[in-house]
Write an enzyme that holds these catalytic residues in place. Structure first.
Site, mmCIF file in Angstrom:
data_model
loop_
_atom_site.group_PDB
_atom_site.id
_atom_site.type_symbol
_atom_site.label_atom_id
_atom_site.label_comp_id
_atom_site.label_asym_id
_atom_site.label_seq_id
_atom_site.Cartn_x
_atom_site.Cartn_y
_atom_site.Cartn_z
ATOM 1 N N ASN A 68 -4.375 6.436 -1.169
ATOM 2 C CA ASN A 68 -3.838 6.564 0.437
ATOM 3 C C ASN A 68 -3.242 8.006 0.583
ATOM 4 O O ASN A 68 -3.579 8.640 1.613
ATOM 5 C CB ASN A 68 -2.853 5.568 0.680
ATOM 6 C CG ASN A 68 -3.609 4.298 0.998
ATOM 7 O OD1 ASN A 68 -4.806 4.189 1.455
ATOM 8 N ND2 ASN A 68 -2.787 3.030 1.044
ATOM 9 N N GLU A 117 -5.770 -0.241 -8.058
ATOM 10 C CA GLU A 117 -4.776 0.704 -8.542
ATOM 11 C C GLU A 117 -3.789 -0.123 -8.925
ATOM 12 O O GLU A 117 -3.297 -0.925 -8.283
ATOM 13 C CB GLU A 117 -4.211 1.519 -7.278
ATOM 14 C CG GLU A 117 -4.843 2.797 -6.763
ATOM 15 C CD GLU A 117 -4.276 3.683 -5.611
ATOM 16 O OE1 GLU A 117 -4.346 4.891 -5.828
ATOM 17 O OE2 GLU A 117 -3.797 2.947 -4.857
ATOM 18 N N SER A 156 0.827 -1.207 0.186
ATOM 19 C CA SER A 156 -0.106 0.121 -0.065
ATOM 20 C C SER A 156 0.908 1.217 -0.139
ATOM 21 O O SER A 156 0.551 2.241 -0.194
ATOM 22 C CB SER A 156 -0.952 0.156 1.229
ATOM 23 O OG SER A 156 -0.812 -0.900 2.058
ATOM 24 N N HIS A 209 -2.696 -2.884 -6.342
ATOM 25 C CA HIS A 209 -2.988 -2.510 -5.023
ATOM 26 C C HIS A 209 -4.703 -2.727 -5.168
ATOM 27 O O HIS A 209 -5.201 -1.713 -5.524
ATOM 28 C CB HIS A 209 -2.783 -0.885 -4.828
ATOM 29 C CG HIS A 209 -2.870 -0.602 -3.525
ATOM 30 N ND1 HIS A 209 -3.339 1.037 -3.196
ATOM 31 C CD2 HIS A 209 -2.924 -1.185 -2.255
ATOM 32 C CE1 HIS A 209 -3.648 0.869 -1.748
ATOM 33 N NE2 HIS A 209 -3.334 -0.470 -1.381
HETATM 34 N N1 NAD Z 1 -4.744 -4.843 5.235
HETATM 35 C C1 NAD Z 1 -5.016 -3.735 4.414
HETATM 36 O O1 NAD Z 1 -6.141 -3.181 4.505
HETATM 37 C C2 NAD Z 1 -4.526 -3.414 3.100
HETATM 38 C C3 NAD Z 1 -4.843 -2.836 1.977
HETATM 39 C C4 NAD Z 1 -4.247 -2.493 0.886
HETATM 40 C C5 NAD Z 1 -2.947 -3.291 0.764
HETATM 41 N N2 NAD Z 1 -2.457 -4.081 1.850
HETATM 42 C C6 NAD Z 1 -1.233 -4.478 1.750
HETATM 43 O O2 NAD Z 1 -1.230 -5.893 1.564
HETATM 44 C C7 NAD Z 1 -0.050 -6.740 2.138
HETATM 45 C C8 NAD Z 1 -0.735 -7.678 2.902
HETATM 46 O O3 NAD Z 1 -1.369 -7.047 4.063
HETATM 47 P P1 NAD Z 1 -2.346 -8.034 4.895
HETATM 48 O O4 NAD Z 1 -3.209 -6.952 5.752
HETATM 49 O O5 NAD Z 1 -3.154 -8.973 4.218
HETATM 50 O O6 NAD Z 1 -1.085 -8.541 5.802
HETATM 51 P P2 NAD Z 1 -1.402 -9.995 6.717
HETATM 52 O O7 NAD Z 1 -0.644 -9.800 7.842
HETATM 53 O O8 NAD Z 1 -2.870 -10.257 7.087
HETATM 54 O O9 NAD Z 1 -0.915 -11.375 5.693
HETATM 55 C C9 NAD Z 1 0.318 -11.375 5.375
HETATM 56 C C10 NAD Z 1 0.567 -12.999 5.153
HETATM 57 O O10 NAD Z 1 1.874 -13.003 4.454
HETATM 58 C C11 NAD Z 1 2.273 -14.295 4.894
HETATM 59 N N3 NAD Z 1 3.622 -14.438 4.651
HETATM 60 C C12 NAD Z 1 4.662 -13.547 5.225
HETATM 61 N N4 NAD Z 1 5.982 -13.949 4.651
HETATM 62 C C13 NAD Z 1 5.548 -14.940 3.702
HETATM 63 C C14 NAD Z 1 6.243 -15.571 2.412
HETATM 64 N N5 NAD Z 1 7.555 -15.471 2.673
HETATM 65 N N6 NAD Z 1 5.641 -16.268 1.840
HETATM 66 C C15 NAD Z 1 4.498 -16.634 1.798
HETATM 67 N N7 NAD Z 1 3.593 -15.969 2.782
HETATM 68 C C16 NAD Z 1 4.247 -15.027 3.593
HETATM 69 C C17 NAD Z 1 2.078 -14.183 6.332
HETATM 70 O O11 NAD Z 1 2.204 -15.425 7.092
HETATM 71 C C18 NAD Z 1 0.594 -13.646 6.520
HETATM 72 O O12 NAD Z 1 -0.376 -14.583 6.623
HETATM 73 C C19 NAD Z 1 0.770 -5.426 2.794
HETATM 74 O O13 NAD Z 1 1.794 -4.933 1.810
HETATM 75 C C20 NAD Z 1 -0.318 -4.403 2.937
HETATM 76 O O14 NAD Z 1 0.416 -3.278 3.367
HETATM 77 C C21 NAD Z 1 -3.103 -4.255 3.101
#
Ligand code: NAD
Ligand SMILES: CCCCCCCCC[C@H](O)CC(=O)SCCNC(=O)CCNC(=O)[C@H](O)C(C)(C)COP(=O)(O)OP(=O)(O)OC[C@H]1O[C@@H](n2cnc3c(N)ncnc32)[C@H](O)[C@@H]1OP(=O)(O)O
Length: 725
Positions: free
Chosen positions: A499, A461, A428, A449
């Site tokens: 954002n 995005e 993000s 995104h």
């Molecule tokens: N949460 C939101 O609202 C949101 C919105 C848009 C974008 N994002 C972006 O999306 C991404 C993920 O966010 P999230 O909220 O889903 O996080 P999250 O913590 O819910 O999930 C991340 C997952 O990645 C896994 N992981 C870590 N290392 C790994 C690897 N080497 N191989 C495979 N899996 C691995 C973890 O075990 C975890 O289950 C981030 O970059 C975040 O900035 C989040």
């Protein structure tokens, strides 16, 4: 087609005495004035010819009609087209010439009959359709009302309650339902459509089928008293659901007039109201949104190069957390086979469980069958390594927001994935150039995104760097379309478009509260403005962990315009971190209903003492208008920066990003459209004044200062933008 005309009709008279009139105006045979005036001439000819006994109306290339040509409304609004005499089309042509003719008409409907298209067909004396046809009156969605007699004929054909449902929700029905409702007389296969319609028309002439004038039907209408009660209820619901819009109530006025005083008076009222709604600000906003949403896929220098999207046969997702599982759900729902990679069995199982739960909720709501559920789930495979990545066409990384982890993953992807594979990140905030730093694959690195929940939120995005190839963008635009997202292509920077616009909104709210404004009044004013919820309720929903992580990125990258409030960190320290912990700016009960918390004052006072802010009597007593200006003008300011930097190609893309990513009310046309409706001069002068009193957080950017000084529209194209794309 004559290059000056927009659409036409053609009429062919068969040996059977049936004149077939075909509407031709690609891509959806919309009813432009040219089409409508041609139709009138065809009718006049058909009615005067002795060899014509009956008329069939149909649409070219498998589509009846997508309705009145929406660009006609924009032209009337801009004054580039003169509005015809009120009622000329709906009364003079459609009612008095077509429906009241001495020769019967039958509509042969393939594909879609929406808005004016369905209304035209309802004025015919019978309607035959193919099985897949969609029939609806979606006008309210555009800020207009059904204006070709729909408010009068639909209730008479399907009953008042169903007509109100179709008009107020703008949702179409399929042919089969239309048939059972009495809207359609017969459903036949495509190949039999025209022959059946011709035969039906002749049967009407020969009195073997009834000659039905929809406008004069009364059998489906409830008694007057009951109708008034139904309409009263509809009005109440409409006021609640669309409090800032006038046109739905105006539409109900026309409908009611027809029921109370008869259909002719109803038609006149509909024509009068139909003409009035065109100049409403909300209508201008909604029509702007219709075209802007379709315009996001037109990216200069990318989509005008004749590139065809490559076929994406298989996708891999890294990380099955909140976002990864939502993205996987969206992809398998659109039939993409997906591999979901996680760090261990436990996390993998949890990730697959989340996808399952997303689909099961559809089964529970009845929108997905158990069979379809099994079939969709079978497209998802779990993995703990990269071996199965050797034949994937696209990878979407969705691991936690950690630069070095993402860098390592992209270096691994380069080793395991085929050379053509698109390498996308759902980050993000992080700079994509940094994520790809340890690879030589910069041309295929892109941001995808998604917004949470990814299988529900409509925006995608697509973030391109200076190196991302046009082919990769074209491919991702195609995937976006297939998974039913609205893609907006943006440039690479911290926070991208959505954002970046979101951040000043929450920051402004914190600023005001530290100076004495009431957070609950701010939330209430913002909700009344049309946002789904206010900034404080939103922070609770997102969670303070995410809010602090995002704020950190902004403080690092844009320190000169970040307002550093301690309210959220102080609450986080006390383990009140938003809705998930049942306490944040609000308190939450078992049903997650939010209620104000008197204890919040304590945190605000503490934050105030840390920042050294003083209660400002002027800000304590802000009106709702002032609250909206002080929270949204900083958003306009940031949107201007995003536009001036070339992060967004068109101002209209920011409108769509704000509507679909932030929940900005569509009837205000999006952030830049709304700003222009207020005027750049005023917005500039307010921000300038606040910046002198309250500091740089409000300081208007150079772009806004320049346009504001001339009163120029903010959405006019940027001539000399420093392209970041
Ligand atoms: N949460 C939101 O609202 C949101 C919105 C848009 C974008 N994002 C972006 O999306 C991404 C993920 O966010 P999230 O909220 O889903 O996080 P999250 O913590 O819910 O999930 C991340 C997952 O990645 C896994 N992981 C870590 N290392 C790994 C690897 N080497 N191989 C495979 N899996 C691995 C973890 O075990 C975890 O289950 C981030 O970059 C975040 O900035 C989040
Ligand atoms: C007072 C004087 C004025 C005269 C009286 C007016 C009285 C009004 C009469 C009437 O009641 C009013 C109406 O009929 S309003 C129109 C109602 N119809 C709709 O709302 C349908 C809108 N279109 C859609 O929902 C979809 O486009 C679709 C038809 C379901 C097709 O969807 P699909 O995904 O396949 O394609 P899109 O990408 O959406 O569209 C393809 C291109 O077609 C253009 N387009 C679609 N519909 C219209 C339309 N009605 N008028 C003009 N243009 C239309 C769309 O813009 C796309 O164009 P591109 O250039 O981007 O390709």
């Amino acid at each position: 087609m004559d290059s000056r005309t927009k659409g036409k009709t053609v009429m062919e008279v068969g040996g059977d005495g049936v004149a077939v009139i075909t509407l031709i105006n690609p891509p959806v045979n919309s009813l432009s004035f040219d089409v409508l005036y041609n139709l009138k001439s065809n009718y006049e000819e058909a009615l005067s010819r002795n060899d014509v006994k009956a008329i069939v109306i149909t649409g070219a290339k498998g589509k009846f009609s997508g309705g009145f040509d929406i660009s006609g409304f924009s032209e009337i609004q801009k004054g580039t087209m003169k509005e015809p005499k009120v009622g000329f089309i709906s009364i003079d042509i459609i009612t008095d010439l077509l429906e009241a003719a001495r020769k019967p008409s039958v509509a042969a409907i393939d594909g879609l009959a929406l808005g004016g298209g369905l209304e035209l067909s309802m004025a015919c004396h019978a309607r035959i359709s193919t099985p897949g046809a969609q029939l609806g009156l979606p006008e309210l969605q555009l800020g207009v009302i059904p204006g070709f007699g729909g408010t009068q004929r639909l209730p008479r054909l399907v009953g008042l309650t169903k007509a109100l449902e179709m008009i107020l929700t703008s949702k179409p029905v399929r042919a089969e339902e239309g048939h059972s409702l009495g809207l359609i007389d017969a459903v036949v296969p495509s190949a039999e459509l025209l022959t059946t319609a011709r035969r039906w028309a002749l049967d009407i002439v020969e009195r073997r089928k009834p000659w039905i004038t929809s406008l004069l039907k009364t059998d489906k209408l409830p008694p007057l008293g009951e109708a008034r009660e139904i309409l009263k209820f509809a009005r109440g619901q409409t006021r609640k659901q669309a409090p800032n819009m006038k046109h739905p109530l105006m539409c109900l006025d026309a409908l009611e007039m027809g029921i109370v005083s008869g259909p002719r008076v109803g038609l006149e009222k509909e024509a009068e109201v139909g003409s009035q709604v065109i100049s409403l600000d909300t209508t201008k906003g909604l029509i702007h949104v219709f075209f802007s949403q379709r315009g996001t896929v037109k990216v200069p220098g990318v989509t005008d190069r004749g590139l065809m999207p490559r076929k994406i046969k298989k996708v891999a997702i890294i990380g099955g957390g909140l976002m990864g599982s939502g993205i996987a759900t969206a992809l398998i729902l659109s039939n993409y086979p997906v591999i979901l990679k996680e760090v261990n069995e436990k996390f993998l199982e949890a990730g697959i469980g989340r996808v399952k739960a997303n689909l099961q909720s559809r089964v529970r709501k009845g929108s997905m069958s158990k069979e379809k559920f099994e079939k969709t789930m079978s497209l998802l495979k779990g993995s703990l390594d990269y071996e199965s990545f050797r034949d994937v066409d696209m990878v979407i990384e969705a691991v936690i927001e950690n630069i070095s982890l993402k860098q390592q993953i992209f270096a691994d992807l380069e080793k395991y994935c085929p050379q053509h594979c698109i390498l996308a990140s759902n980050t993000s905030t992080i700079d994509l150039n940094k994520i790809g730093e340890r690879t030589k694959s910069q041309d295929r690195i892109v941001g995808a995104h998604f917004f949470s929940p990814a299988h529900v939120m409509p925006l995608l995005e697509i973030v391109r760097t200076n190196h991302t190839s046009a082919q990769v963008i074209v491919d991702l635009l195609d995937v976006g379309k297939k998974i039913k997202k609205t893609p907006v292509v943006v440039g690479n920077c911290t926070g991208f478009a959505v954002n970046r616009m979101f951040f000043p909104y929450t920051q402004a709210a914190m600023f005001l509260v530290e100076r004495g404004a009431d957070p609950y009044l701010i939330d209430s004013a913002v909700s009344k403005f049309g946002m789904p919820m206010g900034p404080f309720r939103l922070c609770d929903l997102v969670g303070f962990g995410v809010a602090i992580a995002t704020a950190t990125q902004f403080i690092e990258n844009f320190p000169e315009r970040t307002y550093k409030s301690m309210i959220i960190p102080l609450m986080q320290e006390d383990k009140r971190a938003g809705e998930a912990t049942r306490k944040g700016f609000y308190l939450y009960d078992d049903k997650r209903k939010a209620k104000p918390d008197p204890e919040l004052k304590k945190y605000i006072e503490k934050a105030r003492s840390i920042s050294g802010a003083n209660v400002d009597p002027k800000l304590v007593k802000l009106s709702e208008k002032e609250i909206i200006e002080m929270t949204f003008f900083p958003v306009v300011n940031e949107a201007c920066r995003v536009f001036a930097e070339g992060i967004a190609v068109k101002a209209a893309d920011l409108d769509i990003a704000a509507i679909m990513g932030m929940g900005f009310p569509p009837y205000r046309g999006g952030i830049m459209f709304w700003a222009d409706s207020i005027g750049s001069k005023y917005i500039y002068s307010r921000l300038d004044e606040w910046s002198k009193t309250y500091g740089d957080f409000f300081k208007p950017c150079a772009f806004l200062a320049e346009r504001g000084s001339k009163g120029a529209p903010l959405s006019a194209p940027v001539e000399q933008a420093r392209s970041r794309l």
